[in-house]
Design a protein around this motif. Structure first.
Motif, PDB file in Angstrom:
ATOM      1  N   PHE A  39       0.745  -1.158  -0.096  1.00  0.00           N
ATOM      2  CA  PHE A  39      -0.049   0.009  -0.066  1.00  0.00           C
ATOM      3  C   PHE A  39       1.016   1.106  -0.142  1.00  0.00           C
ATOM      4  O   PHE A  39       0.448   2.157  -0.636  1.00  0.00           O
ATOM      5  CB  PHE A  39      -0.988   0.026   1.258  1.00  0.00           C
ATOM      6  N   VAL A  54       0.720   4.259  -3.083  1.00  0.00           N
ATOM      7  CA  VAL A  54       0.161   5.510  -2.913  1.00  0.00           C
ATOM      8  C   VAL A  54       1.366   6.536  -2.899  1.00  0.00           C
ATOM      9  O   VAL A  54       1.320   7.722  -3.625  1.00  0.00           O
ATOM     10  CB  VAL A  54      -0.281   5.812  -1.317  1.00  0.00           C
ATOM     11  N   VAL A  96      -7.593   2.652   6.115  1.00  0.00           N
ATOM     12  CA  VAL A  96      -6.950   3.877   5.732  1.00  0.00           C
ATOM     13  C   VAL A  96      -7.610   5.060   6.119  1.00  0.00           C
ATOM     14  O   VAL A  96      -8.686   5.110   6.059  1.00  0.00           O
ATOM     15  CB  VAL A  96      -6.915   3.911   4.152  1.00  0.00           C
ATOM     16  N   VAL A 145     -11.549   4.367   5.025  1.00  0.00           N
ATOM     17  CA  VAL A 145     -11.899   3.311   4.208  1.00  0.00           C
ATOM     18  C   VAL A 145     -11.321   2.304   5.173  1.00  0.00           C
ATOM     19  O   VAL A 145     -10.258   2.092   5.438  1.00  0.00           O
ATOM     20  CB  VAL A 145     -10.835   3.194   2.811  1.00  0.00           C
ATOM     21  N   ILE A 179      -9.435  -3.797  -1.604  1.00  0.00           N
ATOM     22  CA  ILE A 179      -8.780  -2.213  -1.821  1.00  0.00           C
ATOM     23  C   ILE A 179      -7.906  -2.880  -2.982  1.00  0.00           C
ATOM     24  O   ILE A 179      -7.579  -1.758  -3.965  1.00  0.00           O
ATOM     25  CB  ILE A 179      -8.100  -2.114  -0.516  1.00  0.00           C
ATOM     26  N   ASN A 231      -9.461  -2.594  -6.380  1.00  0.00           N
ATOM     27  CA  ASN A 231     -10.034  -1.283  -6.696  1.00  0.00           C
ATOM     28  C   ASN A 231      -8.732  -0.571  -7.210  1.00  0.00           C
ATOM     29  O   ASN A 231      -8.897   0.375  -8.058  1.00  0.00           O
ATOM     30  CB  ASN A 231     -10.569  -0.584  -5.504  1.00  0.00           C
ATOM     31  N   TYR A 232      -7.946  -0.718  -6.394  1.00  0.00           N
ATOM     32  CA  TYR A 232      -6.538  -0.102  -6.953  1.00  0.00           C
ATOM     33  C   TYR A 232      -6.174  -0.403  -8.319  1.00  0.00           C
ATOM     34  O   TYR A 232      -5.536   0.193  -9.019  1.00  0.00           O
ATOM     35  CB  TYR A 232      -5.335  -0.246  -5.799  1.00  0.00           C
ATOM     36  N   MET A 242      -8.429   9.811  -2.966  1.00  0.00           N
ATOM     37  CA  MET A 242      -7.949   8.694  -2.661  1.00  0.00           C
ATOM     38  C   MET A 242      -9.134   7.925  -2.302  1.00  0.00           C
ATOM     39  O   MET A 242      -9.122   6.755  -2.460  1.00  0.00           O
ATOM     40  CB  MET A 242      -7.051   9.160  -1.359  1.00  0.00           C
ATOM     41  N   ARG A 243     -10.296   8.718  -1.847  1.00  0.00           N
ATOM     42  CA  ARG A 243     -11.424   7.774  -1.503  1.00  0.00           C
ATOM     43  C   ARG A 243     -12.061   7.068  -2.674  1.00  0.00           C
ATOM     44  O   ARG A 243     -12.388   5.878  -2.473  1.00  0.00           O
ATOM     45  CB  ARG A 243     -12.295   8.618  -0.870  1.00  0.00           C
ATOM     46  N   LEU A 287      -9.808   4.092  -3.565  1.00  0.00           N
ATOM     47  CA  LEU A 287      -9.740   2.674  -2.819  1.00  0.00           C
ATOM     48  C   LEU A 287     -11.364   2.265  -2.573  1.00  0.00           C
ATOM     49  O   LEU A 287     -11.343   0.992  -2.214  1.00  0.00           O
ATOM     50  CB  LEU A 287      -9.214   3.136  -1.086  1.00  0.00           C
ATOM     51  N   THR A 288     -12.426   2.674  -2.808  1.00  0.00           N
ATOM     52  CA  THR A 288     -13.423   2.465  -2.862  1.00  0.00           C
ATOM     53  C   THR A 288     -14.227   1.804  -4.025  1.00  0.00           C
ATOM     54  O   THR A 288     -15.218   1.535  -4.224  1.00  0.00           O
ATOM     55  CB  THR A 288     -14.505   3.398  -2.178  1.00  0.00           C
TER      56      THR A 288
END
Length: 600
Positions: free
Chosen positions: A296, A300, A340, A356, A363, A366-367, A412-413, A416-417
């Motif tokens: 992670f 990021v 997160v 999150v 996660i 989604n990434y 970011m939200r 990750l979602t």
């Protein structure tokens, strides 16, 4: 699970590993130790505890009995404090020095009155004989003024300090037992026996919540994540923390963990725009949790360290290819719960930008979708570019403090979602392109991701697509060819058509492209005198693009929608990069074209 509940749960595991202080203690910066003999007399000059390895001495981080919040009142700490309290001396005038020092002595006289412990008795004797003028008379170092100090016995100061002695720990535990809170003042708790909203246990609730330090932009002394300091927050006669009771132990636990995560150099902390982001993994397999946190962090922040990149690069490559993480790392799928939390300053408090919580597999999936949405060819020079490397492209002068507020948290939200990316992301990128004229892989990728993930465009290409008939994409390609013709014909220029016309061409092509069509002809003619083959190649490119644009007076629309402006930037990037040799990465030149293509 709520933010506070997840942090409190993390405290239990971290306490077992000795990573956070026990209940009633806090980690503080300590610079010096006053060494005492059994009779209370100091043994020479106080010992300097600071680390001198760096450019600037750094205080030692020690677990000491937690102190209460200091605002305008006087509140001494137990067995440690800054010199104004502990010794009655300060580098400044110190209008309250006498009262602060007297409060420190009064606290310890009362607390240590019945002690039989040699070390604690030594401190009591020291406070009886000490006067502030002793500091200068004994030539103690001025660099310790206004710093935090502790005490130790001469016979054991290398091994432990007074607050580490069993008698001191027992005394401190008994002092906080009645209040069940990490403060010397029992007034910080509500003894009504409320049900803790975090743990569900009945007991004293914290009236004031812990101070959180390390949030970028917040007060250096710290700020509160939870607070009730206005009459408007009072409900049914409850004051402060009684409005939403959180047990004293739970409040201490979440504060201790959050402060640990936010420490400088913490591997659980990342700065994403204006949001100080902390993350942690839960799981029965500690190795899998560590790998999830490392992966992670690279997602990021990106990574420059070759060893770390080698460890997590295979995970990112498989996610980019769309493979579920369960296929190649089953321990990271359902076995690891990931959290997160994004925090940002809000006046004297701290606000939650995003929260999150999900299985790491979800996660990661989604990434992976985000990696595919943002992919362009050629990509960034650093294949492991993190979110900061992208966000900085939206900032004036590429300075982190200029990243648009709230943008980082919203992005970011969404990542990750799996939600839609914020539309202001593309707006910010397009504004920066118009301002500085730079269309690079990071900016092209962000534009592409919003086109796909927010505006629902399904035919957005990763690399140059000669068959794409979107008007914005075609015009962006055409503009890139016009710019190339100009620079090849005239050489190095102070300002190209991109510098002069990009903004207008991408927003109102009907006004600009007729002028560009006329202007490119002299450039092609001049180029043809020396490099006819290259001129013919550029002319063919222009013709192939124009074949896909409806002829007539309305060939160039008066305005472009936001989506088409994004496609314009993407088309420009793809066509501009197509002028580079794919095998070598070097820019193709007219001379090279003459070697491979005969004039027509």
């Amino acid at each position: 699970m709520s933010v506070l509940a997840a942090l409190t749960r993390a405290y239990g595991r971290m306490e077992e590993r000795g990573l956070v202080p026990p209940f009633g203690y806090s980690i503080e910066n300590i610079s010096h130790a006053v060494i005492l003999g059994p009779d209370g007399m100091p043994s020479g000059t106080p010992r300097d505890l600071r680390d001198f390895q760096g450019k600037k001495p750094k205080p030692r981080r020690l677990a000491v009995p937690a102190g209460g919040k200091r605002t305008s009142g006087i509140a001494p700490n137990f067995l440690w404090d800054k010199t104004a309290y502990a010794l009655g001396v300060s580098a400044g005038p110190g209008k309250r020095l006498e009262r602060e020092h007297e409060a420190f002595k009064t606290l310890h006289r009362e607390a240590l009155a019945a002690t039989e412990d040699e070390g604690l008795r030594a401190l009591s004797l020291f406070l009886d004989l000490w006067t502030p003028d002793c500091f200068a008379r004994w030539s103690w170092p001025e660099e310790m003024l206004d710093q935090n100090i502790v005490f130790a016995l001469e016979s054991e100061w290398l091994d432990r300090f007074l607050h580490d002695r069993p008698a001191a720990r027992h005394l401190w535990a008994s002092r906080i037992a009645g209040a069940d809170a990490p403060h010397t003042d029992a007034s910080n708790t509500d003894d009504s026996g409320a049900i803790c909203l975090v743990t569900g246990e009945k007991g004293p609730a914290a009236r004031l919540h812990p101070v959180v330090k390390g949030v970028w932009g917040a007060q250096s002394s710290g700020a509160s994540l939870v607070s009730f300091n206005l009459d408007a927050f009072t409900s049914y006669g409850h004051e402060q923390g009684g409005n939403a009771p959180v047990g004293a132990r739970a409040a201490f636990a979440y504060g201790a963990v959050l402060n640990k995560f936010l420490e400088t150099g913490s591997r659980h902390r990342l700065q994403v725009g204006d949001a100080s982001t902390v993350f942690w993994a839960d799981g029965s397999d500690a190795e899998a949790a560590d790998l999830a946190e490392a992966a992670f962090g690279v997602m990021v922040a990106g990574v420059d360290d070759a060893t770390q990149a080698k460890r997590v690069a295979p995970i990112l490559e498989r996610l980019r290819a769309g493979r579920p993480i369960a296929d190649f790392a089953p321990g990271l799928d359902a076995g690891v719960r990931f959290h997160v939390l994004g925090l940002a300053p809000n006046a004297g408090r701290i606000s939650v930008r995003f929260w999150v919580e999900d299985d790491f597999g979800a996660i990661a999936a989604n990434y992976g979708r985000f990696l595919r949405d943002i992919a362009v060819e050629p990509g960034p020079r650093n294949p492991n570019t993190g979110l900061f490397g992208y966000l900085i492209q939206t900032a004036v002068q590429r300075k982190s403090e200029n990243i648009p507020p709230n943008l980082a948290g919203a992005w970011m939200r969404a990542i990750l979602t799996g939600a839609r990316y914020p539309l202001p992301l593309m707006t910010a990128v397009l504004m920066r392109i118009r301002a500085d004229g730079v269309v690079n892989a990071e900016r092209a990728g962000m534009v592409k991701s919003v086109l796909i993930g927010t505006l629902g465009k399904e035919d957005v290409p990763v690399a140059l697509d000669p068959d794409n008939a979107s008007i914005g994409y075609l015009l962006g390609r055409l503009f890139a060819v016009y710019e190339r013709a100009q620079t090849d014909a005239l050489g190095k220029l102070n300002a190209t058509i991109k510098d002069r016309y990009y903004g207008a061409a991408s927003a109102q092509p009907g006004k600009v492209f007729p002028l560009l069509n006329k202007g490119v002809q002299p450039h092609l003619s001049k180029l043809g005198k020396k490099h006819a083959g290259w001129r013919n190649r550029l002319e063919r490119m222009i013709g192939e693009i124009m074949e896909n644009i409806d002829p007539g007076p309305d060939a160039f629309p008066r305005t472009l929608t936001l989506a088409d402006q994004g496609l314009f930037a993407l088309g420009y990037y793809h066509q501009r990069q197509a002028f580079f040799n794919k095998s070598s990465g070097a820019e193709e030149t007219p001379e090279e074209t003459l070697e491979t293509e005969a004039p027509q």
